[in-house]
Design a protein around this motif. Sequence first.
Motif, short mmCIF file in Angstrom:
data_model
loop_
_atom_site.label_atom_id
_atom_site.label_comp_id
_atom_site.label_asym_id
_atom_site.label_seq_id
_atom_site.Cartn_x
_atom_site.Cartn_y
_atom_site.Cartn_z
N LEU A 17 101.02 -0.87 1.29
CA LEU A 17 101.62 -0.01 2.31
C LEU A 17 101.52 1.47 1.92
N VAL A 18 101.65 1.76 0.63
CA VAL A 18 101.49 3.15 0.19
C VAL A 18 100.06 3.61 0.44
N ASP A 19 99.09 2.75 0.14
CA ASP A 19 97.69 3.08 0.44
C ASP A 19 97.54 3.40 1.92
N ALA A 20 98.07 2.54 2.74
CA ALA A 20 97.94 2.72 4.19
C ALA A 20 98.65 3.99 4.64
N ALA A 21 99.82 4.25 4.06
CA ALA A 21 100.56 5.45 4.44
C ALA A 21 99.76 6.70 4.09
N PHE A 60 108.23 7.17 1.82
CA PHE A 60 107.82 8.52 1.47
C PHE A 60 108.03 8.77 -0.02
N ARG A 61 109.13 8.30 -0.53
CA ARG A 61 109.39 8.45 -1.96
C ARG A 61 108.29 7.79 -2.78
N ALA A 62 107.92 6.59 -2.40
CA ALA A 62 106.87 5.87 -3.12
C ALA A 62 105.54 6.62 -3.04
N VAL A 63 105.24 7.18 -1.87
CA VAL A 63 104.01 7.94 -1.71
C VAL A 63 104.02 9.17 -2.62
N LEU A 64 105.15 9.86 -2.66
CA LEU A 64 105.25 11.07 -3.49
C LEU A 64 105.14 10.73 -4.97
N GLU A 65 105.74 9.63 -5.37
CA GLU A 65 105.67 9.25 -6.78
C GLU A 65 104.23 8.90 -7.17
N ARG A 66 103.57 8.16 -6.31
CA ARG A 66 102.17 7.85 -6.56
C ARG A 66 101.35 9.12 -6.69
N GLN A 67 101.56 10.03 -5.73
CA GLN A 67 100.80 11.27 -5.70
C GLN A 67 101.02 12.09 -6.96
N LEU A 68 102.27 12.15 -7.41
CA LEU A 68 102.58 12.92 -8.61
C LEU A 68 101.78 12.40 -9.79
N ARG A 69 101.75 11.08 -9.93
CA ARG A 69 101.01 10.51 -11.05
C ARG A 69 99.53 10.85 -10.98
N THR A 70 98.91 10.65 -9.82
CA THR A 70 97.47 10.90 -9.72
C THR A 70 97.14 12.38 -9.89
N GLU A 112 102.45 19.00 3.86
CA GLU A 112 103.41 18.62 4.90
C GLU A 112 104.48 17.71 4.33
N LEU A 113 104.03 16.72 3.57
CA LEU A 113 104.98 15.75 3.03
C LEU A 113 105.93 16.39 2.03
N PHE A 114 105.41 17.26 1.18
CA PHE A 114 106.28 17.93 0.21
C PHE A 114 107.27 18.85 0.90
#
Lengths: 204, 204
Positions: A17-21, A60-70, A112-114
């Motif tokens: 779902l995070v991928d899709a988001a 959104f939280r999961a997306v942001l956490e993933r993004q931070l790591r990458t 936008e998300l941040f």
Amino acid sequence: MTTTQEHRSVEERRDQLVDAALAVLRDEGVAAVTTRAVTSRAGLPHGTFHYCFATKPALFRAVLERQLRTAMAAAFATDTAALAPEARITAGLTAHLDTTRADPATALALVELFALARRDPGLQDVADWEQRAYVAAVRAHLEAWTDDRRFRWTAPPETLARLLVALADGVSTAWLQDRDDAAAAATIALAARTTATLVDGSAS
Amino acid sequence: MTTTQEHRSVEERRDQLVDAALAVLRDEGVAAVTTRAVTSRAGLPHGTFHYCFATKPALFRAVLERQLRTAMAAAFATDTAALAPEARITAGLTAHLDTTRADPATALALVELFALARRDPGLQDVADWEQRAYVAAVRAHLEAWTDDRRFRWTAPPETLARLLVALADGVSTAWLQDRDDAAAAATIALAARTTATLVDGSAS
DNA sequence: GTCTATAGCATGATAGAC
DNA sequence: GTCTATCATGCTATAGAC
């Protein structure tokens, strides 16, 4: 034979779902990231959403956490140990810009998300952490550079780190707007030139 | 006696709605700026909306145009003619930060709105114009400073202007996240110190 | 765990009386 | 121009069969 989907662990579903988001985010912006759009993009029924994430902000939280790591991994991937300070700063700022350039649509969507996360009380801590982590990583690099004692910084590493992060952010923001590679390169070169005046030592 | 509202020109109504939109934006973020929330905040019936603005993006455009005018006016309001280059740069960067500090909620909301505008094909031109106008204004200031021939810049004004705009942007973004006045001041001081190395002449 | 169906509500936009 | 009423759609979240 049933049409029922195979069982997958909740964690796998969440990743899916995070991928899709992220895909929806990149293609259509934050406003288009609805629970329906995400599950549909993931090829899953809508009902999947709410036993993987309690609410939409949780996604959104999961997306942001993933993004931070990458983002952290990508920004400091290249080794610049062999370069002089000015060239290292140029390399660092360019590396940050390159991650933006590699996928401008995603970069724009993440802005936008941040922006949304900074306003949402339930997501502010992720945004906070992202900034802190970035400054701390840059600071650690700056301090590591002086380990060989060939030069030292004439400004506090913390302040210098903040300056460089602000620069990297500002330069990427400007590039996202005008996509002017030459202007961005010139800005980075000038920034590195001025920042290198803070070097005191044989390598300066 | 009727309850019918007095007639006002469409332009007055539009201003009224833009005011209301900015208020909703500041208090609840971009996502909360609905046609209903805006008209309700303005104390007008919902139907008002669509004979003042054709669509919701048209309202966003009007908000962005208004914002561009006020931001430009505020950013260059203070006269720094009497100061040396380094102090002028400090003053300029601080002035920009001060507009952010004066109303952080609005600043945060405008980041959201600009992020949205950069993605929306119908609004990209406003976002473009905002950046161009800012760089051009800073460049004009930089060039005006050298009119008295007491010093000159050792870098192209356009590049220097871009660097300063990127800095101002990055510093304000960082402050919006951590609200750390001392750190922001230190970053600005360091930025001014390094940038002032680009001055060649008696005033340096 | 998985999925369908739907509740309950908000949205942008419009039709049409005044 | 002004305003009410409403349409059609989309949303998050949940209830409940399997």
